[in-house]
Structure formats: structure tokens, C-alpha cells
Enzyme design. Structure first.
Site, mmCIF file in Angstrom:
data_model
loop_
_atom_site.group_PDB
_atom_site.id
_atom_site.type_symbol
_atom_site.label_atom_id
_atom_site.label_comp_id
_atom_site.label_asym_id
_atom_site.label_seq_id
_atom_site.Cartn_x
_atom_site.Cartn_y
_atom_site.Cartn_z
ATOM 1 N N SER A 157 0.833 -1.197 0.000
ATOM 2 C CA SER A 157 0.000 0.000 0.000
ATOM 3 C C SER A 157 0.872 1.254 0.000
ATOM 4 O O SER A 157 1.691 1.436 -0.900
ATOM 5 C CB SER A 157 -0.968 -0.044 1.181
ATOM 6 O OG SER A 157 -1.965 0.943 1.074
ATOM 7 N N ASP A 252 -10.075 -3.648 -4.983
ATOM 8 C CA ASP A 252 -9.183 -2.657 -4.390
ATOM 9 C C ASP A 252 -9.220 -1.394 -5.242
ATOM 10 O O ASP A 252 -8.993 -1.466 -6.457
ATOM 11 C CB ASP A 252 -7.757 -3.210 -4.337
ATOM 12 C CG ASP A 252 -6.756 -2.280 -3.674
ATOM 13 O OD1 ASP A 252 -7.126 -1.152 -3.282
ATOM 14 O OD2 ASP A 252 -5.582 -2.674 -3.547
ATOM 15 N N HIS A 282 -8.064 -4.936 -0.725
ATOM 16 C CA HIS A 282 -6.890 -4.245 -0.197
ATOM 17 C C HIS A 282 -6.649 -4.660 1.260
ATOM 18 O O HIS A 282 -7.579 -4.762 2.048
ATOM 19 C CB HIS A 282 -7.117 -2.738 -0.274
ATOM 20 C CG HIS A 282 -5.904 -1.926 0.003
ATOM 21 N ND1 HIS A 282 -5.029 -1.539 -0.984
ATOM 22 C CD2 HIS A 282 -5.414 -1.417 1.168
ATOM 23 C CE1 HIS A 282 -4.064 -0.819 -0.450
ATOM 24 N NE2 HIS A 282 -4.259 -0.734 0.851
#
Length: 312
Positions: A157, A252, A282
Site C-alpha cells: 500500500s 481494491d 486491499h
């Protein structure tokens, strides 16, 4: 495909509890909730040969790091791992289980970097902290028992964003070739307006509201969003960067920009392995204690690192 059944169970548990989305909380509340959630799904921390907490000099003062050594062997290749959390949440502790597993499975030293967080320290503080930690490991390779020719960077991320930014800076400096980059659902474009960003709005999963909340904390001017160190996809040239593994998740909002970055790397001649995990959302990479696909992705990441270290 539909949301993975194991992931759907976690989503339904959040919904039954009425768990507030992180972006509706204060920063302090969100940090605590994020750590608790990751610990609940991450699994049991793996025992390693040695785990050491220490501090190193950083651009803003002492920078905490945690060093994971899987064996007594020296020298070992090394991975600088940058945790996720939207540059606002996350810590060395939120990445602990994951980094232990990567160290054990890839057979490398792993160094997790406690970079400064926004909003207290907005862009580009985290980028410079992450680069400083990389340089420190390279400069102290003998002391650490690290093979200086076998150093990679990675993260999930926001950590994937930071890893990508660090490769741009390392390329510009020209004196520290990297063996690889591990980019797990990375944020690569702060201005993205694509299908995955528009379509993912589930309040019980990471969604486009989450992305916007993190961005407001991290970036202080509209120009920041266009800076390649905040949006690596906007770099003019991606040639000469280290080989990459890019992992994305079907559900995501960052999926399309991660895959666009992989495509641009490949077009620039960078060896790239891209894997989209179907049915995943995610954050799944840190859920190896609850989601089978997370374990699969962790092992894929470790294989990529082993291959890069052996083929350097």
C-alpha cells in the site's frame, strides 16, 4: 469472481460489530484500530534466529528500525520493508508478523523502517526517511552481515508507494543498484480516476473514501500529488529501475493504478511479474492468519526475493 469466502467472513464480522470505517475516526483512534485489526488477522509471529530493535540517524532525528535475521549465516541479502497505512497509520509492529515470514521464507535479513507519519510529518518526510534507512543499511553492510550487492526494497500500500519512490531516488543517485522491488497493491497515482477507484465504495472494505482520507493527511499542496515521489506513475521515465513483483487485489481501489505502473515498468524494459489476486481486497497481504490467499501471496513474494537475490 465474488469476494473470497474467508475475506467475506471478515467483512461480515466488521459489519455485525458496526465497526466504524477508519476514515471516520480520529487519527489516534484509527491507528489503534488498524493495529488491532492487523494483529487479529495476521497470525502467530514466527520465531527467528534474532530480532533486534535499534535506532539510526534520520533526516528528522532518530529513526527506529527492527532487524529480522532468520539464521546465523553471514552475509545475507536484505530487504528494506516499508509498512502500509496510508502514510498516516501503521508502524513497525503492524508489519511484524509479515516481516518475520518474509525473512524466514526468503532467507534474507529484513529491516522494517519506522518512518515518520502524516499528518504530523507530511510528504515528503516518509520518502526521505525510507531512503535514509536504505543508505544506512548499505553503508553498514559489514556490521550488519549484509551482502551489499543483494539489497531489495518493498512494501504494501503506502509502503509500496514509498518503495517505488525510493527506487527513483536510488536510480538518480546511481551508486546503489537494487536487486528488486516488491510492490504490494501500491499507491502509484495520487490523482487516479479510474474504474477500480470509482467502483470500490464498500464501507466495510478499504475504498475510495479511504484513499482520499489518507491523501488529505499526507499531501499539503495540489502540486504534491503530481510529484513522482508521491505519484511514481507520473515519473517521466521508469527505465533502469530494479526488477519488480507487483501484487494487486481484485476488490481494491488501487488495483488499476498498480497494474498501470507494472505496465509502464515493463514498457520501459524493467522485468516485471504482475499478479492480480481474484476475490481479494486491499489489505489481504497482511491477513495470513485468516485468509489462505494471503499466505500464497506471502510465499510468492518470498520466492521473488529469493530469485532476485540468487540471480543478482
Amino acid at each position: 469472481m465474488p469476494l473470497d469466502p474467508q475475506l467475506r467472513t471478515l467483512r461480515e464480522q466488521r459489519a455485525r460489530r458496526g465497526a466504524a470505517p477508519l476514515y471516520t475516526l480520529s487519527v489516534e483512534q484509527a491507528r489503534a484500530a488498524d493495529l488491532a485489526s492487523i494483529r487479529a488477522a495476521g497470525g502467530t509471529p514466527r520465531a527467528l534466529y534474532e530480532v533486534i530493535d535499534r535506532h539510526l540517524p534520520g533526516p528528522g532525528g532518530e529513526l527506529p528500525v527492527r532487524i529480522y535475521r532468520p539464521s546465523a549465516e553471514r552475509p545475507l541479502p536484505a530487504l528494506l520493508y516499508y509498512f502500509g497505512g496510508g502514510w498516516t497509520l501503521g508502524s513497525i509492529d503492524t508489519a511484524d508478523v509479515l516481516c518475520r515470514d518474509l525473512a524466514a521464507e526468503a532467507g534474507c535479513l529484513v529491516v522494517t523502517v519506522g518512518y515518520r507519519l502524516a499528518p504530523e510529518h507530511p510528504f515528503p518526510a516518509a520518502v526521505h526517511d525510507c531512503l535514509a534507512a536504505l543508505r544506512w543499511v548499505a553503508d553498514h553492510a559489514g556490521e550488519l552481515g549484509v551482502d551489499r550487492a543483494g539489497i531489495a526494497v518493498g512494501g504494501d500500500s503506502a509502503g509500496g508507494n514509498l518503495a517505488a519512490a525510493v527506487t527513483l531516488l536510488a536510480r538518480a543517485d546511481g551508486d546503489l543498484p537494487l536487486a528488486g522491488q516488491l510492490l504490494v497493491y501500491p499507491n502509484t497515482d495520487q490523482l487516479a480516476d479510474d474504474a477500480s477507484m470509482r467502483d470500490n465504495a464498500d464501507p466495510w472494505l478499504f475504498n475510495h473514501h479511504s484513499v482520499a482520507w489518507y491523501g488529505r493527511h499526507y499531501l499539503t499542496t495540489p502540486q504534491d500529488a503530481e510529484n513522482p515521489l508521491a505519484s511514481p506513475l507520473r515519473a517521466a521515465d521508469l527505465g533502469g529501475l530494479p526488477p519488480a513483483l507487483v501484487v494487486t487485489a481484485e476488490y481494491d481501489p488501487l488495483r488499476d493504478q498498480g497494474e498501470a505502473y507494472a505496465a509502464r515498468l515493463a514498457a520501459a524494459g524493467v522485468p516485471v511479474e504482475l499478479t492480480r489476486y481474484p476475490g481479494m481486497a486491499h489489505g489481504f497481504f497482511a491477513m495470513a492468519g485468516a485468509v489462505d490467499a494471503a499466505r500464497t501471496a506471502n510465499l510468492q513474494a518470498a520466492r521473488f526475493l529469493r530469485d532476485r537475490f540468487e540471480g543478482r
